[in-house]
Design a protein around this motif. Structure first.
Motif, PDB file in Angstrom:
ATOM      1  N   GLU A   1      -1.229 -31.532  -3.290  1.00 28.76           N
ATOM      2  CA  GLU A   1      -1.570 -32.935  -3.580  1.00 28.76           C
ATOM      3  C   GLU A   1      -0.312 -33.753  -3.861  1.00 28.76           C
ATOM      4  O   GLU A   1      -0.146 -34.860  -3.363  1.00 28.76           O
ATOM      5  CB  GLU A   1      -2.393 -33.004  -4.869  1.00 28.76           C
ATOM      6  N   ILE A   2       0.571 -33.181  -4.701  1.00 30.80           N
ATOM      7  CA  ILE A   2       1.779 -33.904  -5.108  1.00 30.80           C
ATOM      8  C   ILE A   2       2.698 -34.119  -3.908  1.00 30.80           C
ATOM      9  O   ILE A   2       3.212 -35.219  -3.691  1.00 30.80           O
ATOM     10  CB  ILE A   2       2.517 -33.139  -6.237  1.00 30.80           C
ATOM     11  N   ALA A   3       2.879 -33.069  -3.105  1.00 29.33           N
ATOM     12  CA  ALA A   3       3.782 -33.160  -1.947  1.00 29.33           C
ATOM     13  C   ALA A   3       3.289 -34.216  -0.958  1.00 29.33           C
ATOM     14  O   ALA A   3       4.091 -34.851  -0.274  1.00 29.33           O
ATOM     15  CB  ALA A   3       3.897 -31.798  -1.267  1.00 29.33           C
ATOM     16  N   ARG A   4       1.982 -34.412  -0.891  1.00 27.00           N
ATOM     17  CA  ARG A   4       1.429 -35.413   0.027  1.00 27.00           C
ATOM     18  C   ARG A   4       1.690 -36.836  -0.446  1.00 27.00           C
ATOM     19  O   ARG A   4       1.752 -37.752   0.347  1.00 27.00           O
ATOM     20  CB  ARG A   4      -0.084 -35.196   0.208  1.00 27.00           C
ATOM     21  N   SER A   5       1.824 -37.034  -1.770  1.00 29.56           N
ATOM     22  CA  SER A   5       1.909 -38.414  -2.251  1.00 29.56           C
ATOM     23  C   SER A   5       3.222 -38.791  -2.929  1.00 29.56           C
ATOM     24  O   SER A   5       3.388 -39.922  -3.360  1.00 29.56           O
ATOM     25  CB  SER A   5       0.735 -38.710  -3.184  1.00 29.56           C
ATOM     26  N   MET A   6       4.163 -37.843  -3.007  1.00 32.00           N
ATOM     27  CA  MET A   6       5.450 -38.179  -3.627  1.00 32.00           C
ATOM     28  C   MET A   6       6.571 -37.936  -2.612  1.00 32.00           C
ATOM     29  O   MET A   6       6.454 -37.061  -1.761  1.00 32.00           O
ATOM     30  CB  MET A   6       5.723 -37.282  -4.842  1.00 32.00           C
ATOM     31  N   PRO A   7       7.694 -38.683  -2.765  1.00 34.83           N
ATOM     32  CA  PRO A   7       8.809 -38.457  -1.837  1.00 34.83           C
ATOM     33  C   PRO A   7       9.487 -37.110  -2.084  1.00 34.83           C
ATOM     34  O   PRO A   7       9.455 -36.603  -3.204  1.00 34.83           O
ATOM     35  CB  PRO A   7       9.760 -39.606  -2.146  1.00 34.83           C
ATOM     36  N   LYS A   8      10.101 -36.575  -1.035  1.00 37.35           N
ATOM     37  CA  LYS A   8      10.791 -35.278  -1.140  1.00 37.35           C
ATOM     38  C   LYS A   8      11.880 -35.284  -2.205  1.00 37.35           C
ATOM     39  O   LYS A   8      12.164 -34.278  -2.827  1.00 37.35           O
ATOM     40  CB  LYS A   8      11.462 -34.952   0.196  1.00 37.35           C
ATOM     41  N   ASP A   9      12.528 -36.454  -2.391  1.00 29.79           N
ATOM     42  CA  ASP A   9      13.669 -36.509  -3.312  1.00 29.79           C
ATOM     43  C   ASP A   9      13.286 -37.049  -4.693  1.00 29.79           C
ATOM     44  O   ASP A   9      14.073 -37.709  -5.345  1.00 29.79           O
ATOM     45  CB  ASP A   9      14.789 -37.369  -2.713  1.00 29.79           C
ATOM     46  N   MET A  10      12.092 -36.733  -5.117  1.00 31.18           N
ATOM     47  CA  MET A  10      11.647 -37.157  -6.459  1.00 31.18           C
ATOM     48  C   MET A  10      12.498 -36.488  -7.553  1.00 31.18           C
ATOM     49  O   MET A  10      13.164 -35.476  -7.304  1.00 31.18           O
ATOM     50  CB  MET A  10      10.173 -36.779  -6.653  1.00 31.18           C
ATOM     51  N   VAL A  11      12.458 -37.081  -8.742  1.00 33.61           N
ATOM     52  CA  VAL A  11      13.031 -36.423  -9.915  1.00 33.61           C
ATOM     53  C   VAL A  11      11.853 -35.863 -10.711  1.00 33.61           C
ATOM     54  O   VAL A  11      10.881 -36.571 -10.958  1.00 33.61           O
ATOM     55  CB  VAL A  11      13.796 -37.414 -10.822  1.00 33.61           C
ATOM     56  N   ILE A  12      11.943 -34.588 -11.057  1.00 30.70           N
ATOM     57  CA  ILE A  12      10.895 -33.992 -11.885  1.00 30.70           C
ATOM     58  C   ILE A  12      11.414 -33.917 -13.315  1.00 30.70           C
ATOM     59  O   ILE A  12      12.481 -33.355 -13.567  1.00 30.70           O
ATOM     60  CB  ILE A  12      10.498 -32.596 -11.368  1.00 30.70           C
ATOM     61  N   VAL A  13      10.696 -34.545 -14.233  1.00 33.18           N
ATOM     62  CA  VAL A  13      11.055 -34.479 -15.652  1.00 33.18           C
ATOM     63  C   VAL A  13       9.993 -33.643 -16.358  1.00 33.18           C
ATOM     64  O   VAL A  13       8.831 -34.040 -16.445  1.00 33.18           O
ATOM     65  CB  VAL A  13      11.135 -35.886 -16.286  1.00 33.18           C
ATOM     66  N   ALA A  14      10.404 -32.467 -16.814  1.00 31.53           N
ATOM     67  CA  ALA A  14       9.477 -31.571 -17.498  1.00 31.53           C
ATOM     68  C   ALA A  14       9.664 -31.717 -19.005  1.00 31.53           C
ATOM     69  O   ALA A  14      10.789 -31.721 -19.500  1.00 31.53           O
ATOM     70  CB  ALA A  14       9.728 -30.128 -17.073  1.00 31.53           C
ATOM     71  N   LEU A  15       8.559 -31.868 -19.713  1.00 29.99           N
ATOM     72  CA  LEU A  15       8.625 -31.990 -21.166  1.00 29.99           C
ATOM     73  C   LEU A  15       8.623 -30.591 -21.790  1.00 29.99           C
ATOM     74  O   LEU A  15       7.739 -29.782 -21.530  1.00 29.99           O
ATOM     75  CB  LEU A  15       7.439 -32.809 -21.696  1.00 29.99           C
ATOM     76  N   LEU A  16       9.644 -30.340 -22.593  1.00 30.93           N
ATOM     77  CA  LEU A  16       9.780 -29.032 -23.253  1.00 30.93           C
ATOM     78  C   LEU A  16       9.181 -29.083 -24.651  1.00 30.93           C
ATOM     79  O   LEU A  16       9.063 -30.152 -25.216  1.00 30.93           O
ATOM     80  CB  LEU A  16      11.269 -28.662 -23.334  1.00 30.93           C
ATOM     81  N   LYS A  17       8.738 -27.964 -25.221  1.00 37.87           N
ATOM     82  CA  LYS A  17       8.925 -26.698 -24.545  1.00 37.87           C
ATOM     83  C   LYS A  17       7.729 -26.340 -23.665  1.00 37.87           C
ATOM     84  O   LYS A  17       7.831 -25.527 -22.759  1.00 37.87           O
ATOM     85  CB  LYS A  17       9.108 -25.565 -25.586  1.00 37.87           C
ATOM     86  N   GLY A  18       6.578 -26.883 -23.987  1.00 40.84           N
ATOM     87  CA  GLY A  18       5.303 -26.402 -23.451  1.00 40.84           C
ATOM     88  C   GLY A  18       5.166 -26.304 -21.947  1.00 40.84           C
ATOM     89  O   GLY A  18       4.408 -25.490 -21.444  1.00 40.84           O
ATOM     90  N   SER A  19       5.906 -27.151 -21.185  1.00 39.17           N
ATOM     91  CA  SER A  19       5.666 -27.170 -19.742  1.00 39.17           C
ATOM     92  C   SER A  19       6.609 -26.286 -18.940  1.00 39.17           C
ATOM     93  O   SER A  19       6.587 -26.321 -17.711  1.00 39.17           O
ATOM     94  CB  SER A  19       5.740 -28.616 -19.222  1.00 39.17           C
ATOM     95  N   PHE A  20       7.443 -25.463 -19.618  1.00 34.65           N
ATOM     96  CA  PHE A  20       8.493 -24.780 -18.849  1.00 34.65           C
ATOM     97  C   PHE A  20       7.950 -23.773 -17.842  1.00 34.65           C
ATOM     98  O   PHE A  20       8.498 -23.630 -16.750  1.00 34.65           O
ATOM     99  CB  PHE A  20       9.569 -24.172 -19.760  1.00 34.65           C
ATOM    100  N   VAL A  21       6.877 -23.093 -18.164  1.00 35.27           N
ATOM    101  CA  VAL A  21       6.335 -22.095 -17.224  1.00 35.27           C
ATOM    102  C   VAL A  21       5.627 -22.804 -16.065  1.00 35.27           C
ATOM    103  O   VAL A  21       5.852 -22.491 -14.883  1.00 35.27           O
ATOM    104  CB  VAL A  21       5.376 -21.120 -17.938  1.00 35.27           C
ATOM    105  N   PHE A  22       4.800 -23.776 -16.404  1.00 38.51           N
ATOM    106  CA  PHE A  22       4.098 -24.567 -15.393  1.00 38.51           C
ATOM    107  C   PHE A  22       5.098 -25.230 -14.450  1.00 38.51           C
ATOM    108  O   PHE A  22       4.979 -25.158 -13.221  1.00 38.51           O
ATOM    109  CB  PHE A  22       3.231 -25.609 -16.110  1.00 38.51           C
ATOM    110  N   ALA A  23       6.134 -25.862 -15.022  1.00 38.18           N
ATOM    111  CA  ALA A  23       7.119 -26.565 -14.199  1.00 38.18           C
ATOM    112  C   ALA A  23       7.837 -25.588 -13.262  1.00 38.18           C
ATOM    113  O   ALA A  23       8.067 -25.900 -12.087  1.00 38.18           O
ATOM    114  CB  ALA A  23       8.121 -27.299 -15.087  1.00 38.18           C
ATOM    115  N   ALA A  24       8.160 -24.409 -13.778  1.00 38.64           N
ATOM    116  CA  ALA A  24       8.883 -23.425 -12.959  1.00 38.64           C
ATOM    117  C   ALA A  24       8.051 -23.003 -11.751  1.00 38.64           C
ATOM    118  O   ALA A  24       8.574 -22.856 -10.639  1.00 38.64           O
ATOM    119  CB  ALA A  24       9.247 -22.209 -13.801  1.00 38.64           C
TER     120      ALA A  24
END
Ligand code: IMP
Ligand code: MG
Length: 176
Positions: free
Chosen positions: A24-47
């Protein structure tokens, strides 16, 4: 930590959902997006999410922000501050803000405003989990993994008093 955890989503169920979210995300966001992950809780999901996005052609830059919200092990009370900030500029960039769970909405609202105030062109929000009916601030996530019942959950990055982040699945801990 001597508490029992009841499984809610297995490793396989999470992996399948993360792949679908990346699609879903790849279809609606540009390839060169910046991903900002909120720590600490999202580190596994983001990875897992960034690698699923890579398989779909995305070439993002990754940054992190650690927020502190004060409260007990299972309940935050309101005030959100930046504990560790981004290391790169987001000015003019399309940003995917990634968090573990949308509950009161305070953390995401704070992070969203912070990114916009620094000139991000657009900010979209991806959360692994959403607990409906708990919102104190109106915030909408664009991409949601699972909508869960009102239980305190741990694992796959989420903690109870700093423990259980390493669990490969998501489980429920009994209310204290
Ligand atoms: P907020 O209330 O939407 O600002 O969520 C703040 C943070 O509280 C989330 O990013 C999580 O780190 C944490 N949180 C909220 N609900 C849970 C839960 O059920 N388990 C573990 N952490 C949670
Ligand atoms: Mg937490």
């Amino acid at each position: 930590m001597d508490v029992s955890v009841t499984a809610l989503y297995s490793e396989d169920a999470i992996a399948e959902r993360v792949e679908a979210l990346a699609e879903e995300i790849a279809r609606s966001m540009p390839k060169d997006m910046v991903i900002v992950a909120l720590l600490k809780g999202s580190f596994v999901f983001a990875a897992d999410l960034i690698r699923a996005l890579h398989r779909r052609g995305a070439r993002p830059q990754i940054d992190f922000m650690t927020l502190a919200s004060y409260g007990s092990a299972t309940e935050s009370c309101g005030a959100v501050t930046v504990f560790r900030d981004l290391s790169e500029s987001v000015e003019g960039r399309e940003v995917l803000l990634v968090d573990d769970i949308l509950e009161s909405g305070r953390s995401l609202d704070f992070a969203l405003k912070s990114l916009i105030s620094r000139g991000a062109k657009e900010v979209r929000v991806a959360v692994l989990l959403e607990k409906p009916g708990k919102r104190k601030i109106e915030v909408k996530a664009d991409f949601v993994g699972f909508v869960i019942p009102d239980h305190f959950v741990v694992g796959y990055g989420l903690d109870y008093a700093g423990y259980w982040r390493e669990l490969p699945y998501i489980g429920i801990v009994p209310a204290p």
